[in-house]
Structures are given as C-alpha cells and as structure tokens.
Design a protein around this motif. Sequence first.
Motif, PDB file in Angstrom:
ATOM      1  N   TRP A  51      76.330  32.307  40.692  1.00 55.50           N
ATOM      2  CA  TRP A  51      75.804  32.309  42.069  1.00 55.50           C
ATOM      3  C   TRP A  51      74.468  31.583  42.134  1.00 55.50           C
ATOM      4  CZ3 TRP A  51      77.003  35.984  46.481  1.00 55.50           C
ATOM      5  CH2 TRP A  51      78.359  36.359  46.451  1.00 55.50           C
ATOM      6  N   ASN A  52      73.681  31.734  41.093  1.00 56.19           N
ATOM      7  CA  ASN A  52      72.394  31.048  41.048  1.00 56.19           C
ATOM      8  C   ASN A  52      72.595  29.538  41.146  1.00 56.19           C
ATOM      9  OD1 ASN A  52      70.036  29.721  39.511  1.00 56.19           O
ATOM     10  ND2 ASN A  52      69.282  31.782  39.947  1.00 56.19           N
ATOM     11  N   ASP A 104      79.236  40.658  36.776  1.00 50.46           N
ATOM     12  CA  ASP A 104      78.252  41.177  35.821  1.00 50.46           C
ATOM     13  C   ASP A 104      76.942  40.422  35.969  1.00 50.46           C
ATOM     14  OD1 ASP A 104      79.992  42.995  34.723  1.00 50.46           O
ATOM     15  OD2 ASP A 104      80.890  41.455  33.415  1.00 50.46           O
ATOM     16  N   ASP A 105      75.876  41.166  35.805  1.00 47.47           N
ATOM     17  CA  ASP A 105      74.556  40.537  35.809  1.00 47.47           C
ATOM     18  C   ASP A 105      74.369  39.856  34.455  1.00 47.47           C
ATOM     19  OD1 ASP A 105      71.956  39.845  35.811  1.00 47.47           O
ATOM     20  OD2 ASP A 105      71.161  41.800  36.378  1.00 47.47           O
ATOM     21  N   ASP A 106      74.505  38.544  34.409  1.00 44.93           N
ATOM     22  CA  ASP A 106      74.465  37.852  33.124  1.00 44.93           C
ATOM     23  C   ASP A 106      73.133  37.168  32.854  1.00 44.93           C
ATOM     24  OD1 ASP A 106      74.759  35.948  35.052  1.00 44.93           O
ATOM     25  OD2 ASP A 106      76.547  35.013  34.211  1.00 44.93           O
ATOM     26  N   PHE A 107      72.088  37.519  33.614  1.00 46.16           N
ATOM     27  CA  PHE A 107      70.772  36.939  33.364  1.00 46.16           C
ATOM     28  C   PHE A 107      70.116  37.640  32.181  1.00 46.16           C
ATOM     29  CE2 PHE A 107      70.923  36.064  38.038  1.00 46.16           C
ATOM     30  CZ  PHE A 107      70.878  34.688  37.935  1.00 46.16           C
ATOM     31  N   VAL A 131      68.082  33.693  48.914  1.00 54.06           N
ATOM     32  CA  VAL A 131      67.249  34.161  47.814  1.00 54.06           C
ATOM     33  C   VAL A 131      67.885  35.371  47.130  1.00 54.06           C
ATOM     34  CG1 VAL A 131      65.043  35.222  47.272  1.00 54.06           C
ATOM     35  CG2 VAL A 131      65.109  33.214  48.708  1.00 54.06           C
ATOM     36  N   ARG A 132      68.524  36.221  47.900  1.00 53.46           N
ATOM     37  CA  ARG A 132      69.225  37.348  47.284  1.00 53.46           C
ATOM     38  C   ARG A 132      70.433  36.859  46.487  1.00 53.46           C
ATOM     39  NH1 ARG A 132      67.416  40.443  52.026  1.00 53.46           N
ATOM     40  NH2 ARG A 132      69.009  39.395  53.233  1.00 53.46           N
ATOM     41  N   PRO A 190      90.303  31.879  41.923  1.00 56.49           N
ATOM     42  CA  PRO A 190      89.124  31.338  42.613  1.00 56.49           C
ATOM     43  C   PRO A 190      88.767  32.177  43.852  1.00 56.49           C
ATOM     44  CG  PRO A 190      91.049  29.971  43.053  1.00 56.49           C
ATOM     45  CD  PRO A 190      91.467  30.994  42.046  1.00 56.49           C
ATOM     46  N   THR A 191      87.497  32.312  44.110  1.00 58.91           N
ATOM     47  CA  THR A 191      87.069  32.902  45.379  1.00 58.91           C
ATOM     48  C   THR A 191      86.430  31.770  46.180  1.00 58.91           C
ATOM     49  OG1 THR A 191      84.799  33.377  44.797  1.00 58.91           O
ATOM     50  CG2 THR A 191      86.438  35.005  44.113  1.00 58.91           C
ATOM     51  N   PRO A 192      86.267  31.984  47.479  1.00 59.69           N
ATOM     52  CA  PRO A 192      85.674  30.898  48.282  1.00 59.69           C
ATOM     53  C   PRO A 192      84.320  30.451  47.735  1.00 59.69           C
ATOM     54  CG  PRO A 192      86.582  32.569  49.713  1.00 59.69           C
ATOM     55  CD  PRO A 192      86.682  33.101  48.316  1.00 59.69           C
ATOM     56  N   ILE A 193      83.597  31.372  47.075  1.00 61.57           N
ATOM     57  CA  ILE A 193      82.274  31.028  46.549  1.00 61.57           C
ATOM     58  C   ILE A 193      82.384  29.946  45.472  1.00 61.57           C
ATOM     59  CG2 ILE A 193      80.207  31.974  45.373  1.00 61.57           C
ATOM     60  CD1 ILE A 193      80.433  33.366  47.974  1.00 61.57           C
ATOM     61  N   SER A 194      83.525  29.943  44.751  1.00 56.84           N
ATOM     62  CA  SER A 194      83.636  28.978  43.661  1.00 56.84           C
ATOM     63  C   SER A 194      84.169  27.614  44.101  1.00 56.84           C
ATOM     64  CB  SER A 194      84.504  29.558  42.537  1.00 56.84           C
ATOM     65  OG  SER A 194      85.771  29.915  43.036  1.00 56.84           O
TER      66      SER A 194
END
Lengths: 159, 467
Positions: B35-36, A139-142, B26-27, B4-8
């Motif tokens: 993710w940010n 989900d886009d949580d921003f 940036v995307r 968990p996924t590899p990203i985490s």
Amino acid sequence: MKVTLESSDGQVFTVDKEVAELSVIIKEMLVIEQANQDHPIPLLNVGAVELAKVIEYCEHHRNDPTIDDDEDYDSRKKPIEMDDWDKQFTIVNKEMMFELILAANSMQVKPLLHLGCRYAADIVKRMSPTEIRDLFQIDDDFTPEEQDKIEWEKQWTKL
Amino acid sequence: MEKPTPISVPELCGLIVESLDRKDLVRCVRVCKLWNATFLPFIWRSIKAGENDWPLDLWALEKHRHHVQEVLFNDLHGSQIEILSMELPNVLCLEIITNNVPTEFVEKKPRLIQLAMNDASPMDPIAFWKAVAGLQHLRHLDFVFMEVQKDVIERFWDICERLDTIRLYLTGVAAAPDKSKTLSQVKTLDISMLRGVTSMGCLALFSQCPNLTTMRWNGHSPLFPKATLLSSTVEATWPSLEALDLSTISDRDLSEILKGMRTVKELRARNSDFRDLSFEALRRHLPELQILCIKESREKNGFPAKVISEVLATCTKLRILNGTFVDAEAFLKDERPWVCNNSLTTLSLGFKFEGTCPRNTQPYIFERLSELFSLESLDISGPSHGLCLRLPRGLARLATLKRLRTLNFSETMQRIDVREAKWMLSHWTMLESVVGRLSYYEDRDEELLPRLRVLAETDDLEDSDTD
C-alpha cells in the motif's frame, strides 16, 4: 436486437444490444463482428455471478445519457450521481464489490467502474491503518525502522 | 498468488484515489509495504512549497522527487530559494510566484509542459530564456506581472512558436513578434492588459495565430481599433476559432466576428454591447453553443427576454448561461420547451416582475427552473423584487435540482427562515454554498447564516456515522 454473452465459467446470458453496449469492450466487439453474431461473446475474466450483477446494473442504467469519453469523469470534482437504486445495488459484501470492480474494469462499464471505485474509497476513508489491515487481512510488514521513517517523514511533509 | 484486489490494479487505484483526500492517503501509506508503494506517488503528485506551506522537508522532497508532477512554489525566502534548483525529473506543471529565479531551475525540469510565472523575475534573464528554449515539451506559458525585456524578446517569441496556449496578464513585452513569424501551434491566446504593444499590435499578434480556437482579449477601451475586423477577415484569419472571450466590444464589432466564425461554442462578452446585431449573428450558431456569458453586458434594462428564451429553446448543448436579468412576463410568453435540461449546469439569470403580480408569474418560473435537472449552480441575483424563495410557492418546486451545489440570491429581498434553510439542506444534499441575504432583517440573518452552516456540519457528521 439481442446479444448473447458467455461468462468465464460457461454460462450464457441473453440481453438487449443496447444494454450490452454499456460495456465499451462489447460495443467495440459488436462493431467489428457485425456479421458474426450467432456466437456468444466470451468474457474470459468475468464469472457468471458477477456477470449477472453487471447485467442487472446495465439494465437499470440502459437509458442513461452516455458519457463518451473519460473527460467528464476526469473533471475530478464532479460527483457521480448515485440514485437510491445504486445505493441498494452497492449493499453487498466487499469481496463481491471488488469482484464487480474488476469485472467492470475488464468489460469497461465506465459508470459501474466509477461507482465501485467510489465504494472502495468510502471503505478506506476515515479508517486507521490498523483497521484497514484488519479489514483487508493484510500483515504489517514494515520493520520498526521503516515505520519510524514514515512517521518522521509525515511530520516534515506537513501531511 | 493471491486474487487481485482493485488496489493492486494500477489504473483502478488511480480511480479510487480520486475520492480520497491527503489525510486518507497518509493513513493508506502506513498500512503495509504494498500500500505504501501504491499510494505514496499520489501524495507527492502535487505539492506546494512556500511561506504558508513550509516546512516542506528538502530531504523528503529529494527522496520522492520523481513522483512530483505538479508544483507551486509560492513566495520563497532566503535558503528556501534552493528548492527551486532541485531536480524534478517528472514535473509537468509548475507555477512559481517568487523572485530571483535561478537558471538551473529550468534545466532541472526537463519534462515541463506547463510553466506559470507570477511576478517572478529570473536572476539572469538571458540564460534563463535560453534554458526555457531548451524545454522540448513546453506547450503552455502563463505569465502574470512579468517583463520580457528587449534582450530576450526575440527568443521569447521563438519559444511561443511551439506553444499551444499563451496567457499574458498585465505583462510587458519589449516588442511584438516579427510580422513574418507565424505562431501556428497556438490554439489559445489569452491577453489581458498587455503592455508595450498597441491595440493594433495586439490584433496583429492574434492574426499571427492562424490555428486559434480560443481568443481571449481583455484590453483597454476601446478594445478594437474601430471597424478593423470584417466577417470576411475573421473567416480567413482564424478558420478554427470557436471560443470568444472579449470585453468592451461594440454590438457591431462583435456581430462581425460572430458572422465570420464557422462555429461558436463559447461566447463571453464582458462590459460589452450584446444587442440585436450580435444576437442575429449568433443565431445560426445556437445549436453548437455551450457557453454564453453576457452578464456584465451594458444593457441597463436587463436582457431582452426573447434572446434568453430563444437560447434555452434552441441550444441543446448549452452548459453555462450567464445573463443579466429578464422581464418575467415577457420571458414566460415563449412557451416552447427548453432543450438544455440535461446539459445546463450553471444558470445565472435574475427576474424582474413589472406590471404583473408576482404571485401569478412566479410559480411558472419555478416550474420551468425545476426542469433543469443538471443544474449545479443557480444565481437569481438581480432586481430587488426578484424570485421569492419562500415556501411553498418557490423553493419546494426546486426539489428536482438534486445536483445543486451553489445558490446565489444576493440583492434580492428574501424572507428565508429556519424552515427553508432546513429544507435546502435536506433536499439539496450536494449544497456547498448559499450567497445572499436570507431575510429582510439583518439580525435575523446573523442568526440564520451560522445556523445554515451548523446544520450543514451536523449533516456531514450524520453521514459519516452511517457510513
């Protein structure tokens, strides 16, 4: 020489020692427990389905030159070679691949780990944030303000 | 909790990021908060600021400064200088090419390990060097076009005592370190055109580093004060020395050094005489040798084929071989198998065909080259009648070189046409650059070169479509 491995759900696999030793963790365990090899080696984080796939990978790559340390991988630009077999191997759904990455990580099967991470990176590459969200069901949580801030920062940082 | 996924998993994320570029990142930071937080540090890990990379927003840098590990400040003007004084608590590696460096610049980078300065004079040298002395983690100093004046020179050498790598290029120092000083931490000393110290003084400086593993010395000719180094001195002074990079050195001097070394892993000898004496001295080191660069050797008549053959048949760990050129016929006389097929990534060697019909010799050379499976860079430039890449005698044999990224055949006469260009792109999927004239005729070249590039680009596009 043979080694037996036990998955988290209790399945037992028998493989050649040299195949199992592609896993750094197993290799280290075998050194420590040299005398005690009658018991299967328990892999608490790896399910049978993933373990079978990891073993399949290790069987195919059993004769590859070993890469002793991370240095070779860390020389960033060096591409990891993917042969046709590897390409076939990675044709699985992304959930399976992610499970495999986690399995390779917990067993420390370095070449498979790097192969998997490249696969994951390829999925993300060239995708828009919206596409990524759809694919990973995120989900886009921003808040709108946060969203603005990111956009604004992006301009200024020449990113 | 979600699976968990590899990203985490942080360490996996680090691996994934390696295959992503800045645009991808940036995307990624725009996907969601998680993710940010995950990818943002990688965007800010390494930054450049300066004339060509401005505007880098101070506000944004300020906010993310704790992520910054690597910075290049290049040619800052006016108010941009302020950025130098910004606190970057986690920066490890910093390069600065700009004048009027403020002293606070150093104090605000407490974890600095590597400092590179290029033509960058501090505003207040005394305060600046005092601050550098306070950098507890500093291990690597890289100076280009710098001046170390008399009033700070003592402090400078004091700092050098705890470094492991010192590189001084076209830099002036007011004096050599005190004779009693031992730079025992220094593993790599790389000195090119040092001003203010004589050759003898330079040699003394090297001698003050007893734990040296890598010696690089590019000086004015003559490099060595004649016959000052005997093998026994080398052995006693630098017991750990294993990599040499020297220029304008005579065969005799080089052989003495090699004789005194316990191991030779890397040898580069530029503008030097690498002849029989040196090779005899190098012989016992061949099993450990990884890098041999003697391309710019003074040997006008190419390199004795027996030397190159011996190296290829003996050095199991060889990664880089950079020779001039060899006589093809003599080279083929040695039929021993090459032992570096799995390790050699860079080969630079021309072939000269004299008194033999290239048609008969060339296929054997290609046959041998085709066994170098790990090769990433192949340079066969040299004598004008060198290897002919034209299909099918040449190129087709090299289909086994799957990792090849650069090919250089400059100075050789080739008659490469669209067909060959296409072949290269389809067989060498990692190919990035081709250097050399593709055909005898200049016009044709102009037509072909962009073609090779265009073909490469379309190739890329097709890849992205199938992804």
